[in-house]
Design an enzyme around this catalytic site. Structure first.
Site, PDB file in Angstrom:
ATOM      1  N   CYS A  12       0.799  -1.235   0.000  1.00  0.00           N
ATOM      2  CA  CYS A  12       0.000   0.000   0.000  1.00  0.00           C
ATOM      3  C   CYS A  12       0.831   1.283   0.000  1.00  0.00           C
ATOM      4  CB  CYS A  12      -0.908   0.008   1.213  1.00  0.00           C
ATOM      5  SG  CYS A  12      -1.847  -1.510   1.442  1.00  0.00           S
ATOM      6  N   ASP A  13       0.124   2.377  -0.354  1.00  0.00           N
ATOM      7  CA  ASP A  13       0.692   3.719  -0.297  1.00  0.00           C
ATOM      8  C   ASP A  13      -0.356   4.669   0.263  1.00  0.00           C
ATOM      9  OD1 ASP A  13       3.386   3.611  -2.011  1.00  0.00           O
ATOM     10  OD2 ASP A  13       1.876   2.402  -3.037  1.00  0.00           O
TER      11      ASP A  13
END
Length: 389
Positions: A12-13
């Site tokens: 994720c970001d």
């Protein structure tokens, strides 16, 4: 900008923009959730509620004590677990989490997942010496008997930080984070935001460090990123590092340098490139960041921020607009579909959920079932409140 390979394990970001980095007087939060490609992620609305004193709450693996009252929340979560990858509450508090591996061992035993911590409540202040380091109240109302869910019981990002670190102290974190026979375990970092500021919280077992963001843009990507700019920390963070021989006890204390693995897993090496790419994309838009800009960043495939192939893919995305003016409602866009570059004005049915929260009475809740959205809006904002109004 570093290029991404389809063979690289990624995850994720999270992004946040706090004025004056934002083009409007609002904090803007965004996250891509990258999960196993065959995992279903659903958007669920949980209404505010009252609960029987002393009742228990079943999380993914363990029970915690329930609280008497909870706020309304919207969650984007893998369908098999209790926690969430990202979400927001009726007070405009937004939280997203990320996987991270540190020098502290990862526990496979059943405890609270990071996705549970995104929702769970605090430990008693008498047993959590870190309460004063945050400058928070030590009122008995913070007791475990009134343990709060991070989104359901927090009215600010700082309070949510207290909630999560309290649970870390009391329960720890652990357990497999995917519905598979092969364990996939990690520690967590969090990005927490509200109408006025944001916090980055990075953990290593029960230990943690936090950085307060009161202006500018910030991102996190599956690695420790807090260096010497530590706003709050676990009271035993430095003594533990010194006892382990990771820090000499004198001079500058750099949390990321001290607690990061000497030999990084491939997935964390890849995260460095995504982190730098995210920084560059935010920097290019400093002073002009809008929800549309954040959506563009979440769609960026060159950097690997948007993943549409491989074992892990971008399975859901979220962008929130949190106006500084408390009279204005907060606006949350959630895709509930893979690949944000194709959500919205793309394939039929790829319409995001939309939730407006604030003091006005015309808020539009999403059904408790997580089914059809209350509003069918394009992923690129164009509906009510999309400009922060």
């Amino acid at each position: 900008m570093a290029l991404w390979s389809s063979d690289t394990p990624c995850s994720c970001d999270c992004f946040v923009s706090v004025p004056p980095a934002s083009a409007i007087p609002a904090v803007i939060f965004a996250k891509n959730s990258d999960r196993p490609r065959d995992e279903v992620q659903e958007v669920v609305f949980v209404p505010a509620g009252t609960h029987t004193p002393g009742s228990r709450l079943q999380c993914t693996y363990i029970e915690v004590e329930q609280v008497s009252k909870t706020h309304a929340v919207i969650l984007s979560r893998p369908s098999w677990l209790w926690g969430a990858e990202m979400g927001a509450n009726e007070h405009g508090v937004c939280i997203g989490n990320e996987a991270v591996w540190t020098k502290e061992p990862v526990g496979e035993g059943e405890a609270l997942l990071g996705m549970d911590l995104l929702r769970c409540g605090p430990c008693p202040p008498s047993s959590c010496g870190h309460t004063r380091s945050l400058g928070l109240s030590t009122d008995p109302g913070y007791s475990l008997l009134q343990a709060r869910l991070a989104l359901e019981r927090s009215s600010s990002a700082q309070e949510a930080l207290h909630v999560i670190t309290g649970l870390l102290e009391h329960y720890g974190q652990g357990g497999s984070c995917r519905e598979d026979t092969t364990p996939f375990c990690y520690h967590n970092t969090f990005l927490l935001a509200d109408r006025t500021e944001a916090w980055v919280l990075e953990t290593a077992g029960r230990l943690w460090a936090a950085q307060r963001i009161q202006e500018g843009a910030r991102n996190i990507s599956n690695q420790l990123s807090i260096g010497t700019d530590i706003s709050a920390e676990h009271p035993e963070l430095r003594t533990h590092a010194q006892a382990q021989g990771w820090w000499g006890g004198q001079g500058t204390f750099d949390f990321a340098q001290v607690f990061s693995l000497t030999q990084q897993p491939v997935r964390m090496e890849a995260a460095k490139a995504r982190f730098r790419a995210g920084q560059e994309l935010l920097q290019q838009q400093q002073g002009g960041i809008t929800a549309e800009v954040m959506m563009g960043i979440l769609r960026n495939k060159e950097s690997g921020i948007c993943m549409d192939s491989g074992g892990f893919r971008t399975t859901a995305s979220m962008v929130s607009i949190l106006p500084r003016d408390p009279i204005q409602p907060c606006i949350h866009f959630l895709t509930a579909t893979p690949d944000p570059s194709r959500s919205g004005p793309g394939p039929p049915g790829a319409v995001p959920h939309f939730w407006s929260t604030g003091p006005r009475s015309d808020r539009a809740p999403i059904p408790d079932s997580g089914g059809s959205p209350a509003h069918s809006l394009p992923w690129t904002p164009g509906g009510p409140g999309a400009d922060g109004a």
